[in-house]
Design an enzyme around this catalytic site. Structure first.
Site, PDB file in Angstrom:
ATOM      1  N   GLU A 319      30.556  44.965  33.609  1.00 19.34           N
ATOM      2  CA  GLU A 319      29.606  44.856  34.733  1.00 19.34           C
ATOM      3  C   GLU A 319      28.668  43.672  34.522  1.00 19.34           C
ATOM      4  OE1 GLU A 319      28.086  48.929  34.476  1.00 19.34           O
ATOM      5  OE2 GLU A 319      26.463  48.190  33.213  1.00 19.34           O
ATOM      6  N   GLY A 321      26.378  40.336  35.333  1.00 22.30           N
ATOM      7  CA  GLY A 321      25.565  39.817  36.425  1.00 22.30           C
ATOM      8  C   GLY A 321      25.510  38.301  36.311  1.00 22.30           C
ATOM      9  N   TYR A 362      10.766  34.377  29.121  1.00 19.76           N
ATOM     10  CA  TYR A 362      11.686  34.356  27.962  1.00 19.76           C
ATOM     11  C   TYR A 362      11.758  32.985  27.298  1.00 19.76           C
ATOM     12  CZ  TYR A 362      13.691  37.952  31.114  1.00 19.76           C
ATOM     13  OH  TYR A 362      13.894  38.994  31.978  1.00 19.76           O
ATOM     14  N   CYS A 389      -1.921  30.103  38.819  1.00 20.73           N
ATOM     15  CA  CYS A 389      -3.070  30.056  37.913  1.00 20.73           C
ATOM     16  C   CYS A 389      -2.804  30.857  36.647  1.00 20.73           C
ATOM     17  CB  CYS A 389      -4.309  30.555  38.651  1.00 20.73           C
ATOM     18  SG  CYS A 389      -4.712  29.421  39.972  1.00 20.73           S
ATOM     19  N   GLU A 390      -1.886  30.374  35.858  1.00 21.46           N
ATOM     20  CA  GLU A 390      -1.531  30.965  34.566  1.00 21.46           C
ATOM     21  C   GLU A 390      -1.061  29.827  33.686  1.00 21.46           C
ATOM     22  OE1 GLU A 390      -0.900  34.333  33.442  1.00 21.46           O
ATOM     23  OE2 GLU A 390      -1.455  35.337  35.307  1.00 21.46           O
TER      24      GLU A 390
HETATM   25  N1  LLP Z   1      24.554  46.394  33.077  1.00 18.14           N
HETATM   26  C1  LLP Z   1      23.353  46.892  32.760  1.00 18.14           C
HETATM   27  C2  LLP Z   1      23.203  48.319  32.529  1.00 18.14           C
HETATM   28  C3  LLP Z   1      22.250  46.025  32.664  1.00 18.14           C
HETATM   29  O1  LLP Z   1      21.065  46.514  32.332  1.00 18.14           O
HETATM   30  C4  LLP Z   1      22.429  44.644  32.903  1.00 18.14           C
HETATM   31  C5  LLP Z   1      21.302  43.723  32.808  1.00 18.14           C
HETATM   32  C6  LLP Z   1      23.714  44.176  33.242  1.00 18.14           C
HETATM   33  C7  LLP Z   1      24.750  45.083  33.311  1.00 18.14           C
HETATM   34  C8  LLP Z   1      24.003  42.730  33.536  1.00 18.14           C
HETATM   35  O2  LLP Z   1      23.701  41.904  32.462  1.00 18.14           O
HETATM   36  P1  LLP Z   1      24.104  40.347  32.493  1.00 18.14           P
HETATM   37  O3  LLP Z   1      25.606  40.256  32.578  1.00 18.14           O
HETATM   38  O4  LLP Z   1      23.465  39.728  33.665  1.00 18.14           O
HETATM   39  O5  LLP Z   1      23.586  39.825  31.209  1.00 18.14           O
HETATM   40  N2  LLP Z   1      16.206  39.128  33.416  1.00 18.14           N
HETATM   41  C9  LLP Z   1      16.934  38.752  32.211  1.00 18.14           C
HETATM   42  C10 LLP Z   1      18.198  39.547  32.053  1.00 18.14           C
HETATM   43  C11 LLP Z   1      17.966  41.034  32.054  1.00 18.14           C
HETATM   44  C12 LLP Z   1      19.219  41.823  32.145  1.00 18.14           C
HETATM   45  C13 LLP Z   1      18.948  43.264  32.425  1.00 18.14           C
HETATM   46  N3  LLP Z   1      20.119  44.072  32.470  1.00 18.14           N
HETATM   47  C14 LLP Z   1      17.205  37.243  32.241  1.00 18.14           C
HETATM   48  O6  LLP Z   1      16.814  36.592  33.199  1.00 18.14           O
HETATM   49  O7  LLP Z   1      17.767  36.705  31.298  1.00 18.14           O
END
Ligand code: LLP
Length: 441
Positions: A319, A321, A362, A389-390
Site C-alpha cells: 500500500e 503512497g 522533517y 511567521c515562523e
Molecule cells: N500504509 C500505512 C498504514 C501508512 O501509515 C502509510 C504512511 C502508508 C501506507 C504509505 O506510506 P508511503 O508509501 O507513502 O511511505 N508525511 C510523511 C510520510 C508519512 C507517512 C505516514 N504513513 C512525509 O511527508 O514523508
C-alpha cells in the site's frame, strides 16, 4: 585529518577528552552549516565513490522539464499561485511499474499521500485498491468512485473514534485493527467480523524519526507480545483474522526491509491459522535529490519473489503512497522578494510551510527551480523561504538558482505530489494552494 573514502568524506579531530562533549555541534556549525566546507565544490571534494565506480543510477528527467510542459505550467502559474500541478501519466507509469511485479498479489494506494479525485480515479483504473485512515478519506473515495467495490478499499486507522470503525463496517470495506483494547471495550462492534490485524514487528525505519512507525516508541500496531491474547479474544467474539498488516515507516531505502517483514509476518500468520494475506505496507522511497538514487525496484521485486517462494501459502499486498505520486507533483509559487541580510541572500515565495510542510517538519529536501529562467546558469546561492511567521518556514538552504532571480519569477518546487497539498493548512490565514491536473498521455 580530512580524508575521502567510500563514505565520501571523513573529518577527524584530535582533542582533549574533557572538551569533546559539546564540541561536535560547534564544529558542525563552524565547518558545515557556515558553508566553510564547500561540499558542493567539485574542485575541493571531487566525485563520489559510486561515481568513480560508475555505478550511479541517475534520476530520470522529470516530466515538467519538457518545453511544452514548462509553457503549460507557466500559463497555470499566471492564473494564480501557489498551486500544485499533478501529471497523471507519471502516476500511471509508477503504477505500471508496480503492476509488473509478479510476487505482489494486491496493490493499494495510501490516499493520505494525495487524495485528489483524478489521482484516485487513475490508480483505480490501473487496478489499485485504496487504503484509507479516516472517515473523511473513506468519504472522499466513495464520493469520487461511487461504483467502487468496497472489497478494494482498506480502512487502517489508528486511535480513531469507534464510530469510524462502525461506518467502515457498514460500508463493507476491509477493516484493520491494531490493538486488543478495541475488542475488549466495544465487543459488539467487532463480533462475527472478518478483520485484518496490524502488528508492530518491533523495529521500524524511515527517512526521519518522525515517520518511523515501528518499535516500542511508535503508537502503531499490536505488540508482538500480545498476539496470542488478541487471537484468544478474537476467538471469543467469533472474529476471523484473515489478513496481517504491518507498515514500519516511510521513505525506507533498505531494499531488504520488506523481505524481512514477509518472513516475520509469515511466522505470526501460521500461528494464527486463518490468515491468507500479508500486507507489508508502503514506505517505498523516491530520489528527492541528485545525491539520492532511484529506488531499485528490480532488487526489491526479486527479494519479494525469493521470500514468497519460502512462504507460498500467503498472498502479498502493498500500500504505497509516496512512490506513486511524489514525482508526479510540483508546487508552483512566485518569488515575492529577494533580500540580502548579513551575507545571506534569501528568495521569498508566496508559498510557505502552510503549503508544503515537509522541509520544516522533517528537514526534507525538495529541488527548487526558477521556471522562468530554467536555462540560465545556477550561479547564485539562496536560502528559499516562505511568508509564514515562523523561523522554520524555510524550503532549502544554499539552493543554487540563477543570480538574476527576481520578484515575480515563477518558482517550481519538485517532487511535491506526496504529502504536499494533503498536509497543507491555512496557517497565518493563507489560502490553501489550488490544484491542477495535466493529462497529456
Ligand atoms: N500504509 C500505512 C498504514 C501508512 O501509515 C502509510 C504512511 C502508508 C501506507 C504509505 O506510506 P508511503 O508509501 O507513502 O511511505 N508525511 C510523511 C510520510 C508519512 C507517512 C505516514 N504513513 C512525509 O511527508 O514523508
Amino acid at each position: 585529518l580530512i580524508s575521502q573514502s567510500s563514505n565520501d568524506l571523513n573529518l577527524t579531530f584530535v582533542m582533549d577528552e574533557a572538551v569533546a562533549d559539546g564540541m561536535l555541534p560547534k564544529l558542525h556549525e563552524a565547518l558545515i552549516d557556515s558553508g566553510a566546507m564547500p561540499v558542493y565544490e567539485t574542485r575541493v571534494f571531487g566525485p563520489r565513490w559510486r561515481e568513480i565506480n560508475g555505478n550511479v543510477r541517475p534520476r530520470p528527467m522529470p516530466w515538467w522539464r519538457a518545453a511544452e510542459r514548462r509553457t503549460a505550467l507557466r500559463a497555470l502559474a499566471a492564473q494564480d499561485t501557489p498551486r500544485y500541478v499533478y501529471h497523471l501519466p507519471t502516476v500511471r507509469e509508477r503504477a505500471r511499474a508496480l503492476n509488473a511485479i509478479a510476487a505482489i498479489d494486491r496493490r493499494y494506494y495510501a490516499i493520505k499521500a494525495n487524495s485528489h479525485p483524478a489521482i484516485l480515479r487513475a490508480l483505480v483504473e490501473q487496478g489499485f485498491g485504496l487504503e484509507c485512515v479516516s472517515l473523511g478519506e473513506l468519504q472522499r473515495v466513495f464520493e469520487t468512485l461511487p461504483e467502487l467495490d468496497p472489497e478494494r478499499v482498506l480502512f487502517t486507522p489508528n486511535f480513531a473514534p469507534i464510530h469510524e470503525y462502525e461506518s467502515a463496517f457498514a460500508r463493507g470495506v476491509t477493516v484493520t485493527v491494531d490493538n486488543v483494547e478495541l475488542l475488549r471495550r466495544w465487543p459488539e462492534v467487532f463480533r462475527g467480523r472478518a478483520l485484518w490485524l496490524r502488528i508492530d514487528l518491533g523495529h521500524g525505519d524511515g527517512h526521519h524519526q518522525k515517520v518511523n512507525t515501528g518499535g516500542k516508541d511508535a503508537k502503531f500496531g499490536l505488540s508482538a507480545q500480545r498476539v496470542d491474547e488478541f487471537v484468544q479474544r478474537a476467538r471469543e467474539l467469533d472474529v476471523r483474522i484473515t489478513g496481517l498488516h504491518a507498515h514500519l515507516g516511510s521513505g525506507i531505502e533498505t531494499v531488504g526491509h520488506w523481505k524481512l517483514m514477509v518472513d516475520e509476518m509469515a511466522g505470526f500468520a501460521r500461528r494464527i491459522g486463518s490468515v491468507g494475506i500479508l500486507d507489508i505496507g508502503g514506505g517505498l522511497p523516491i530520489a528527492y535529490s541528485d545525491d539520492d538514487e532511484p529506488f531499485d525496484l528490480d532488487a526489491w521485486a526479486q527479494g519479494l519473489a525469493d521470500i514468497k517462494a519460502v512462504h507460498p501459502a500467503f498472498q502479498l499486498a502493498i500500500e504505497p503512497g509516496r512512490f506513486l505520486v511524489a514525482e508526479a507533483g510540483v508546487l508552483l509559487a512566485r518569488a515575492t522578494q529577494v533580500v540580502e541580510k548579513d551575507g545571506v541572500r534569501r528568495v521569498g515565495l508566496d508559498a510557505g510551510m502552510n503549503a508544503l510542510i515537509r522541509p520544516a517538519l522533517y528537514d526534507a529536501w525538495h529541488d527548487i527551480h526558477n521556471l522562468d529562467r530554467l536555462d540560465a546558469q545556477r550561479d547564485g546561492e539562496y536560502e528559499v523561504v516562505g511568508p509564514i511567521c515562523e523561523s522554520s518556514d524555510v524550503f532549502g538552504q544554499r539552493v543554487k538558482l540563477p543570480s538574476a532571480t527576481a520578484p515575480g519569477d515563477v518558482m517550481l518546487i519538485a517532487d511535491a505530489g506526496a504529502y504536499g497539498r494533503s498536509m497543507s493548512s491555512e496557517y497565518n490565514l493563507r489560502a490553501l494552494p489550488a490544484e491542477d491536473v495535466i493529462d497529456d498521455e
